[in-house]
Each structure stands twice: as C-alpha cells, then as structure tokens.
Scaffold this motif. Structure first.
Motif, PDB file in Angstrom:
ATOM      1  N   GLU A   1       0.806  -1.221   0.000  1.00  0.00           N
ATOM      2  CA  GLU A   1       0.000   0.000   0.000  1.00  0.00           C
ATOM      3  C   GLU A   1       0.838   1.269   0.000  1.00  0.00           C
ATOM      4  O   GLU A   1       0.293   2.369  -0.034  1.00  0.00           O
ATOM      5  N   MET A   2       2.159   1.125   0.053  1.00  0.00           N
ATOM      6  CA  MET A   2       3.049   2.288   0.128  1.00  0.00           C
ATOM      7  C   MET A   2       3.689   2.583  -1.219  1.00  0.00           C
ATOM      8  O   MET A   2       3.870   1.694  -2.044  1.00  0.00           O
ATOM      9  N   GLU A   3       4.057   3.819  -1.387  1.00  0.00           N
ATOM     10  CA  GLU A   3       4.836   4.222  -2.550  1.00  0.00           C
ATOM     11  C   GLU A   3       6.289   3.804  -2.359  1.00  0.00           C
ATOM     12  O   GLU A   3       6.773   3.753  -1.213  1.00  0.00           O
ATOM     13  N   PRO A   4       7.011   3.512  -3.441  1.00  0.00           N
ATOM     14  CA  PRO A   4       8.425   3.122  -3.313  1.00  0.00           C
ATOM     15  C   PRO A   4       9.258   4.120  -2.518  1.00  0.00           C
ATOM     16  O   PRO A   4      10.131   3.728  -1.728  1.00  0.00           O
ATOM     17  N   ALA A   5       8.988   5.401  -2.682  1.00  0.00           N
ATOM     18  CA  ALA A   5       9.748   6.416  -1.958  1.00  0.00           C
ATOM     19  C   ALA A   5       9.527   6.304  -0.453  1.00  0.00           C
ATOM     20  O   ALA A   5      10.450   6.517   0.345  1.00  0.00           O
ATOM     21  N   GLN A   6       8.283   5.952  -0.048  1.00  0.00           N
ATOM     22  CA  GLN A   6       7.995   5.774   1.376  1.00  0.00           C
ATOM     23  C   GLN A   6       8.777   4.591   1.942  1.00  0.00           C
ATOM     24  O   GLN A   6       9.370   4.676   3.018  1.00  0.00           O
ATOM     25  N   VAL A   7       8.771   3.494   1.206  1.00  0.00           N
ATOM     26  CA  VAL A   7       9.490   2.301   1.656  1.00  0.00           C
ATOM     27  C   VAL A   7      10.978   2.589   1.733  1.00  0.00           C
ATOM     28  O   VAL A   7      11.660   2.187   2.686  1.00  0.00           O
ATOM     29  N   ALA A   8      11.504   3.302   0.747  1.00  0.00           N
ATOM     30  CA  ALA A   8      12.933   3.642   0.739  1.00  0.00           C
ATOM     31  C   ALA A   8      13.292   4.507   1.935  1.00  0.00           C
ATOM     32  O   ALA A   8      14.343   4.323   2.565  1.00  0.00           O
ATOM     33  N   GLU A   9      12.427   5.435   2.283  1.00  0.00           N
ATOM     34  CA  GLU A   9      12.680   6.316   3.427  1.00  0.00           C
ATOM     35  C   GLU A   9      12.701   5.526   4.733  1.00  0.00           C
ATOM     36  O   GLU A   9      13.558   5.756   5.597  1.00  0.00           O
ATOM     37  N   LEU A  10      11.770   4.580   4.859  1.00  0.00           N
ATOM     38  CA  LEU A  10      11.720   3.767   6.069  1.00  0.00           C
ATOM     39  C   LEU A  10      12.919   2.819   6.148  1.00  0.00           C
ATOM     40  O   LEU A  10      13.491   2.613   7.219  1.00  0.00           O
ATOM     41  N   ALA A  11      13.302   2.262   5.003  1.00  0.00           N
ATOM     42  CA  ALA A  11      14.454   1.352   4.985  1.00  0.00           C
ATOM     43  C   ALA A  11      15.732   2.083   5.368  1.00  0.00           C
ATOM     44  O   ALA A  11      16.631   1.498   5.993  1.00  0.00           O
ATOM     45  N   ALA A  12      15.839   3.350   5.011  1.00  0.00           N
ATOM     46  CA  ALA A  12      17.040   4.133   5.320  1.00  0.00           C
ATOM     47  C   ALA A  12      17.206   4.338   6.826  1.00  0.00           C
ATOM     48  O   ALA A  12      18.312   4.635   7.293  1.00  0.00           O
TER      49      ALA A  12
END
Length: 483
Positions: free
Chosen positions: A111-122
């Motif tokens: 349900e998340m945008e790739p940019a959101q997932v990338a931010e959380l992974a960082a």
C-alpha cells in the motif's frame, strides 16, 4: 472511567507524586500478565480510528515500543489496517515495519509508494533494511532501490547478492575496525572524534593491512587499559569467523556453541565485510526452530496471517501423500481378512498396536530431527545414536507389551490373544524406534531436510508393521472364534 483515563501515556521515569505514580500503574492496563496487548486496548485504538479521531489514536499508541505497535497492527483486522496505519502516521516507522509478521508487512508495503518504503528502509541497519525489501517482487524491489540514496542502495544491493538465509543477508556492515599498530589511546580518540561510527557496538575488530580480522577487543578492555598499550597486546586473538555464504542456521549454532555476543563476517578472501550480533541470532533461532516443528507436521509456514490458499496448497500435498501411505497400510489388513472374520476382537485391538507404535516413532523422530538440527549427530556417533534409541524403544516396548498383554488377557479371558498383542506391540515399538531414528538420518545423508517428510514415512512403517505383526502373529497362533 473514560478511554483517556484507561490508557494514559506511559512514563519512563515515574515521579514520586501520587498522580504520576497512579498513571504509571495505569499504563499496565495496556498489557496483560504475559505482556500482550489487551483486547480492550486494541479496541480503543480501532474505535478512535473508526471515529476519525487520529489524534486520539496517536495519543493511545505513542507510548508503545515499536514491537508493540507492530503487534497492534497485526491484531487489527486486515480490512482496517490501512486506516490504522494512516491515522498513526510517522508512529509506523522503519522499526515497526521490521517487527511486523512477514505476511502483514508485505501487505502493508504493497500500500506504500516506493519512496515511502525507501525512506523507512534508510532508518534501519542494513540487515533489517534487506529483510524489509528482499521479498518484494523484482519490479517493486528495484523501484524502492532506485528511490534510495546511492550509499544505502549500494549496501542493500551488495547484501541482496548473497544467497537467501545466508550470513551475507544477516550481517550488519556498520562496525568498528582499527589497525593492529594503533595504541589504546589512538582507538579511544578515534571513537570520540569519528562522526560516522555506528551507534551500537560493544566489540572492536582489529585488522591487518589487508583488512583481515586478526583479533577483537571488548569496549571494557579498551576503557580500562593504559593509553600507551598497543591494541595488539590486549586484543583476543581467538575468533569465530563467519563465512559470508554460511547458512543462517549454522551461524546460529556457532553463536550457541561458543556463547558469542558478536562475530566477524569474512568474504572468501578472508577480508572483514560485516558483523553479526546476538540480537539477530535470537530471531533466527526462533525462526528455525518453528520451521522444523511445522515441517514435521507438514503444515507449511504455519502462520495465522498466511493467505488461506497458500496454507491449503502447503498442507494438502502432505495429506494426499499420507492418504497414499494409509492405503498401503490398509492393504496389509486386507491380507488377513479371513483371520479378522474369525475373531472380531482383532479388529478392536488393531488400532491400539498401530497407534502406540506411531507415537513411539514420533518421539524418536522428534529427538533425531532436533539432534540433527543442532549438530549433535555427526558421522562419529550416528550408529551409537541409533543403538541408543533402539535400547530405549526396547525398554518402552517391553513395558507397554506387559501392560497390554495382561489387560487383554483379563478383558477377553484369552491368554493367547494377550500374548499375541504383547508380542506385536513389542515388535512395532522397536520397529518404530528404528524407523524414527533411521529415516531422518537417511534424509540428512542425501542432503534433504529431515523435518519435511519423515513423519509420513515413519507413520507408514509403524502402521503397516503394527497391522502385519499383530494379524500375522494371530494367524500363526491359530486364534479363531466369534470375538
């Protein structure tokens, strides 16, 4: 008492005044005696979200540890999770996602945008970030990687290049390594002045000119030694080095065997490339133990969040296999139809012989599979282990045979029938002991997982042998009669 009174914010340092103290006690109402979130607390958060009161939901959830927030999301019905996550906003950070059940996390990330997932992974260590995105579809995974900072992307791509469930996937790349010619004073100055050090570490690795680990120092040693002493003089030279391609289960066994807190990970050339810490291993131990138990039962992943069709596909193939083996056992009964017709009591007693033998086989199989999983069985003690289990089976078989023999003799007033079932029981339990030990070892010998299908074959052997021994002995004994 309203909801606000029921769930006040949790205080890390309760004050001495009565009001603060009462609040600290009241916070325990979120958790039961087993430290699980109470149903009424979960309902309070859901009700706030449903009422559109995101501020109230955040007030209820903000004091929770990330692991508890993850539990809250998992306890929320699937069709409400998106609304709860949206209401909680930044309270659902990278640490919360890393704590989520795999299936729930996949649904959330979808349900998340790739940019959101990338931010959380960082926000996470490399190993946790890898766990976050490694199961994504290739296209989604690449979209997340493209949205990451170049340095973070390079670290994760490097980890993803290693096999799944290997040390390379599990290790952290942020560590502290110092050259062997440094003094303790230089190390302390470096630790104080460097701005890019990892925030959590308790061991310093010492490397040579080629970046090969040659020893390690605990922080306590560094802090208590004179500044002029060379690191090479205080370091511990004996190390347990983890190859980067080692399976995570083998890594966990090394941590357990040598009581490690952390360990260096090396590439094929012996260079230091990362470290693994015990907190990561605790998760692996739990995961691997759960997998073995579920494989023994043929229950697939055995996760209550697993999609129904996935659970169905994982379980039905083993049930069908079990059906085929059951048909083989029933064919043994058909060979003795005449004997059963002559003495109906045989049909009554047959399931007892097969059932007790099956349980005996399962006991031995569980012990053997666990011993294989923990490396307790090796080439040097395989036969000794089999003979041990045979001795145990013989003692168990003799005990159960005496009990069942006497019982059947008294109930049916037929000493011959009592003797037959006693002999059949002893034979089947000894056979079960042999099968329960040998079958997992055979699977392991051919590099197959002994936990996967051992139970089906052990059940087939104990059922077939139980029926064959009981009915065969009854036929040889010439037992006849109407019941």
């Amino acid at each position: 008492m309203n909801e606000t009174d029921a769930f006040p914010p949790r205080s890390s340092h309760p004050a001495d005044d009565p009001e603060t103290a009462s609040e600290a006690v009241a916070t325990e109402s979120r958790h039961d005696e087993d430290d699980r979130l109470k149903p009424e607390y979960v309902s309070a958060v859901r009700d706030a979200v449903e009422a559109g009161d995101a501020e109230r939901a955040r007030e209820l959830v903000s004091p929770l540890h990330p692991a508890d927030v993850a539990d809250l999301i998992e306890l929320t019905p699937a069709d409400e999770r998106a609304a709860v996550i949206a209401a909680l906003g930044d309270l659902v950070g990278g640490e919360v996602l890393s704590e989520l059940n795999d299936y729930v996390r996949d649904d959330v990330i979808e349900e998340m945008e790739p940019a959101q997932v990338a931010e959380l992974a960082a926000e996470l260590d490399t190993d946790d970030a890898v766990a976050l995105i490694e199961d994504l579809e290739a296209e989604d995974q690449q979209a997340v990687l493209d949205a990451m900072e170049p340095e973070d992307r390079a670290a994760i791509e490097s980890a993803l290049a290693y096999p799944e469930e290997s040390a390379g996937r599990l290790m952290q790349r942020d560590l502290v390594a110092v050259p062997q010619h440094w003094s303790v004073g230089q190390v302390i100055d470096y630790l104080r002045e460097a701005s890019t050090l990892t925030s959590d570490f308790w061991e310093i690795f010492v490397v040579d000119e080629g970046h090969h680990p040659i020893g390690s120092c605990q922080l306590s040693w560094v802090l208590t030694c004179p500044r002029s002493v060379s690191v090479s003089d205080v370091m511990k030279r004996e190390q347990t080095l983890i190859p980067v391609d080692m399976d995570q289960e083998e890594v966990a066994l090394r941590f357990q065997k040598y009581a490690l807190i952390s360990a260096a990970v090396v590439d094929p050339a012996g260079r230091l490339v990362g470290m693994i810490t015990v907190d990561d291993i605790l998760h692996i131990v739990q995961e691997e133990a759960g997998e073995d138990i579920l494989r023994l039962s043929g229950a697939g992943d055995g996760d209550i969040n697993e999609p129904v069709m996935d659970s169905y596909k994982a379980r039905v193939r083993w049930l069908l296999s079990n059906l085929l083996t059951a048909l083989l056992a029933s064919s043994v009964i058909r060979l003795f139809e005449g004997t059963i017709e002559q003495m109906v009591a045989l049909a009554t007693l047959m399931p007892i012989v097969a059932g007790v033998g099956g349980n005996a086989g399962s006991q031995t199989m569980a012990v053997t599979v666990r011993a294989l999983a923990t490396n307790q069985i090796t080439a040097s003690n395989t036969w000794r282990t089999i003979f041990r289990e045979m001795r145990v089976a013989l003692l168990n078989g003799a005990t159960v045979a005496v009990v069942i023999g006497i019982g059947v003799t008294l109930v049916f007033s037929n000493p011959a029938l009592g003797g037959v079932i006693a002999a059949a029981m002893l034979t089947n339990i000894v056979t079960a002991g042999l099968a329960g030990a040998a079958i997992p070892l055979i699977f392991d010998r051919f590099d197959a997982d002994p936990a996967v299908a051992s139970s089906i074959f052990v059940t087939m052997i104990t059922d077939s042998m139980g029926f064959f021994a009981f009915l065969g002995l009854a036929t040889l004994a010439g037992l006849t009669g109407s019941g």
